[in-house]
Design an enzyme around this catalytic site. Structure first.
Site, PDB file in Angstrom:
ATOM      1  N   LYS A 205       0.839  -1.206   0.000  1.00 50.67           N
ATOM      2  CA  LYS A 205       0.000   0.000   0.000  1.00 50.67           C
ATOM      3  C   LYS A 205       0.873   1.255   0.000  1.00 50.67           C
ATOM      4  CE  LYS A 205      -3.537   2.169   2.895  1.00 50.67           C
ATOM      5  NZ  LYS A 205      -4.462   1.975   3.999  1.00 50.67           N
TER       6      LYS A 205
ATOM      7  N   GLU B 230      10.519  -4.537   4.727  1.00 52.37           N
ATOM      8  CA  GLU B 230      10.660  -5.928   4.280  1.00 52.37           C
ATOM      9  C   GLU B 230      10.355  -6.043   2.786  1.00 52.37           C
ATOM     10  OE1 GLU B 230       9.001  -4.890   6.938  1.00 52.37           O
ATOM     11  OE2 GLU B 230       9.197  -6.289   8.619  1.00 52.37           O
TER      12      GLU B 230
ATOM     13  N   GLY C 232      -4.818  -2.288   5.400  1.00 45.50           N
ATOM     14  CA  GLY C 232      -4.024  -3.431   4.931  1.00 45.50           C
ATOM     15  C   GLY C 232      -4.698  -4.771   5.191  1.00 45.50           C
ATOM     16  N   ARG C 233      -5.168  -4.980   6.413  1.00 43.81           N
ATOM     17  CA  ARG C 233      -5.735  -6.294   6.763  1.00 43.81           C
ATOM     18  C   ARG C 233      -7.151  -6.483   6.215  1.00 43.81           C
ATOM     19  NH1 ARG C 233      -4.547  -3.096  10.895  1.00 43.81           N
ATOM     20  NH2 ARG C 233      -6.153  -2.296  12.283  1.00 43.81           N
TER      21      ARG C 233
ATOM     22  N   GLU D 166      -4.668  -7.279  15.373  1.00 44.14           N
ATOM     23  CA  GLU D 166      -4.152  -5.962  14.987  1.00 44.14           C
ATOM     24  C   GLU D 166      -5.280  -4.927  15.070  1.00 44.14           C
ATOM     25  OE1 GLU D 166      -0.538  -4.927  12.133  1.00 44.14           O
ATOM     26  OE2 GLU D 166      -2.338  -5.321  10.977  1.00 44.14           O
TER      27      GLU D 166
ATOM     28  N   HIS E 170      -4.343 -33.881  17.733  1.00 51.87           N
ATOM     29  CA  HIS E 170      -3.201 -34.713  18.129  1.00 51.87           C
ATOM     30  C   HIS E 170      -2.075 -33.862  18.668  1.00 51.87           C
ATOM     31  CE1 HIS E 170      -4.845 -38.419  16.328  1.00 51.87           C
ATOM     32  NE2 HIS E 170      -5.551 -37.521  15.655  1.00 51.87           N
TER      33      HIS E 170
ATOM     34  N   LYS F 180       9.576  -1.228  15.021  1.00 52.57           N
ATOM     35  CA  LYS F 180      10.124  -0.867  13.698  1.00 52.57           C
ATOM     36  C   LYS F 180      11.204   0.191  13.850  1.00 52.57           C
ATOM     37  CE  LYS F 180       5.987  -1.069  10.775  1.00 52.57           C
ATOM     38  NZ  LYS F 180       5.093  -0.223   9.980  1.00 52.57           N
TER      39      LYS F 180
END
Ligand code: G6Q
Length: 547
Positions: A208, A214, A268-269, A354, A385, A513
């Site tokens: 965005k 990253e 973003g999410r 978030e 399990h 950050k």
């Protein structure tokens, strides 16, 4: 709307009193006294069916929870969101992911701008591009069709597309392999580049802001890898961008003609429905992508129109609030009994944690109740399990959302019967438990001695009374997946309104950050070591010594 502290509201206080009455309720008793509990506590919408009967509540609890939702202004806030009001106060933004899946008509006008026209314009550009790639008309620089797509993005620009591509793998184009690179850890990009060929690979740089460390580092390294193997004039056939930042993509060297834009009102999410879903459309094609949007839109309409008492996302939100605040449950486990949904818990982790992992209200006051539980989970039956032991007999009560499709996307029907049997058996076991008397009776039936029974019984007793929801759909399709994602988006929204937190910012990711930038400069020798604590200093020294 200025909210008063949650715990001081009349509806909250009524719930508090009611919770004391409900303290000793046993789910197995609630089922025994009301044979109609299942039809009373189920609802369906947009191809989804929700059974919320295995929660420790009754009709009165739900009435009081609906009073709370009303008092907190869920309906008004919902309408404000859909209308494009700037409900993301700390960033002064509208929150319009619902507009991304709305039909072209009626037009949604926000600040004089025809948002629907913008959305459908980009969808059309995505359609033309993805059709060309899928049909083998869009060719790599040496004239070969694209075979591999590498989506470089992180957080909201990764989790959604990756989860959806996995979930819809049965709808995917057979020639196109999808790869997702998110981590700044070079092992991630290294592994992806090891699998692809520069002549037949398309890189999508999905960001965005187009400034995320990253993504920028991975994009630059992918570009360098590509340029070592092909000329600079080949770049245009192999690099496209999804962003709101035209200037930055130009600087990076991507032609704006190969940029698919979106808008600051897409968080973003909440962005998988936007051009961030380009990798999804490449995989499944425009038709199925439209079905994904249609499923979400159908759920949007349900959320807008159904009364709170029969509104699926509102119910999930209110029950989650009840479990968190009045039963004290610290986490919520997501258990998809569908292997193709194996990234869904990770997707919900970001969506919910978030959005609502906050301790301050929109007005900057401390929230005076508990907020978002930890969201976690994995697919059934694998989880059974592994960690289900704790869910059955641990000291914390962990509510579970079971998610399953009634019909499989394969022809091994006996597998599906076994899968569903496990799903339903687990929710039954969590609800009923097994009393010591029942255990003893079993052990007597097996012929154990009294001494053996006394030793074993405590270990084999299950407290039960553990809440769960079950969400069913007929098949996992693009449509039902769209509805499922939208269901949880709106659940998150409603809880945010109840807690009065801003579900659409994420300031809590900033501090780390900023500190990482400083330490990175120290590790690279570009900055004098700063004064950290002795632990951080020691760790930095070890990393420097290892270079
Ligand atoms: C999501 C967050 C965050 C964001 C990533 C990537 O709601 O804002 O996860 O999606 O940090 O951001 P960019 O898309 O700007 O690279």
């Amino acid at each position: 709307m200025r909210q008063i502290a949650l715990s001081t509201t009349a509806s909250y206080q009524a719930l508090e009193t009611h919770a004391l009455e409900a303290e000793d309720w046993l789910l197995r008793d609630l089922f025994a006294i009301d044979p109609a509990r299942f039809p009373a506590f189920t609802v369906d919408a947009a191809g989804l069916f929700l059974d919320y009967s295995k929660n420790r509540l009754d009709a009165r609890t739900l009435e009081l929870l609906a009073d709370l939702a009303r008092e907190r202004g869920v309906e008004d806030q919902r309408d404000a969101m859909f209308a494009g009001e700037r409900i993301n106060l700390s960033e002064h933004r509208a929150v319009l992911h619902t507009a991304l899946r709305a039909p072209r008509e009626p037009a949604l006008m926000v600040d004089g701008q025809d948002v629907s026209a913008d959305v459908h314009g980009v969808l059309e550009r995505m359609r033309v591009f993805t059709d060309a790639v899928r049909a083998g008309i869009w060719l790599g620089h040496s004239g070969k069709p694209i075979t591999d797509i590498v989506n470089i993005g992180i957080g909201g620009s990764d989790l959604g597309p990756k989860m959806v591509c996995l979930a819809l793998r049965q709808y995917a184009h057979p020639r196109l392999k999808l790869h997702f690179v998110s981590n700044v850890d070079g092992h991630d990009l290294d592994a992806a580049l090891g699998k692809v060929h520069p002549e037949t690979t398309l890189f999508i740089i999905a960001s965005k802001t187009f400034t995320t460390t990253e993504t920028m580092m991975n994009a630059q390294s992918a570009r360098a890898w590509f340029l070592e193997r092909a000329g600079a004039d080949a770049l245009a056939k192999h690099f496209v961008a999804v962003s709101t930042n035209t200037e930055a993509i130009k600087t990076f060297g991507i032609d704006p003609a190969n940029m698919f834009p979106f808008w600051d009102w897409v968080g973003g999410r909440y962005s998988v429905w936007s051009a961030i879903g380009l990798s999804v459309m490449l995989a499944v094609g425009h038709g199925y992508f439209s079905d994904l949007l249609a499923g979400a839109h159908a759920l949007d309409l349900h959320f807008k129109e159904a009364p709170l008492e029969k509104n699926m996302p509102v119910l999930l939100a209110m029950i989650g609030f009840w479990n968190r605040q009045f039963l004290g449950c610290p986490s919520l486990s997501i258990a998809p009994y569908h292997q193709d949904l194996n990234r869904f818990p990770a997707y919900l982790q970001q969506l919910d944690m978030e959005s609502n992992g906050k301790c301050v209200t929109k007005g900057g006051q401390p929230v005076d109740t508990l907020t978002c539980p930890v969201i976690w989970g994995d697919c059934g039956t694998n989880g059974q399990h592994a960690y289900f032991q704790l869910l059955h007999q641990g000291t914390d009560v962990t509510p579970i959302d079971f998610i399953a499709a009634l019909r499989p996307g394969h022809e091994m029907g006996h597998h599906h019967a076994a899968l569903l049997a496990n799903c339903f058996a687990q929710s039954e076991a969590f609800m009923r438990g097994k009393t010591t008397a029942e255990v003893k009776q079993d052990l007597q039936g097996q012929g154990l001695t009294e001494a053996q029974i006394t030793d074993l019984a405590p270990h084999k007793t299950f407290p039960g009374n553990r809440p769960s929801n079950t969400i069913l759909m007929e098949y996992l399709t693009p449509y039902t997946l769209g509805a499922l994602i939208a269901l949880y988006e709106h659940k998150t929204f409603v809880q945010g309104v109840i807690w009065d937190v801003n579900s659409f910012d994420q300031w809590g990711v900033e501090l780390g950050k900023v500190l990482a930038k400083k330490i990175e400069a120290e590790l690279n020798g570009d900055a004098q070591p700063a004064q950290h604590d002795s632990s951080t200093n020691g760790l930095i020294a070890m990393a420097k010594a290892a270079v």
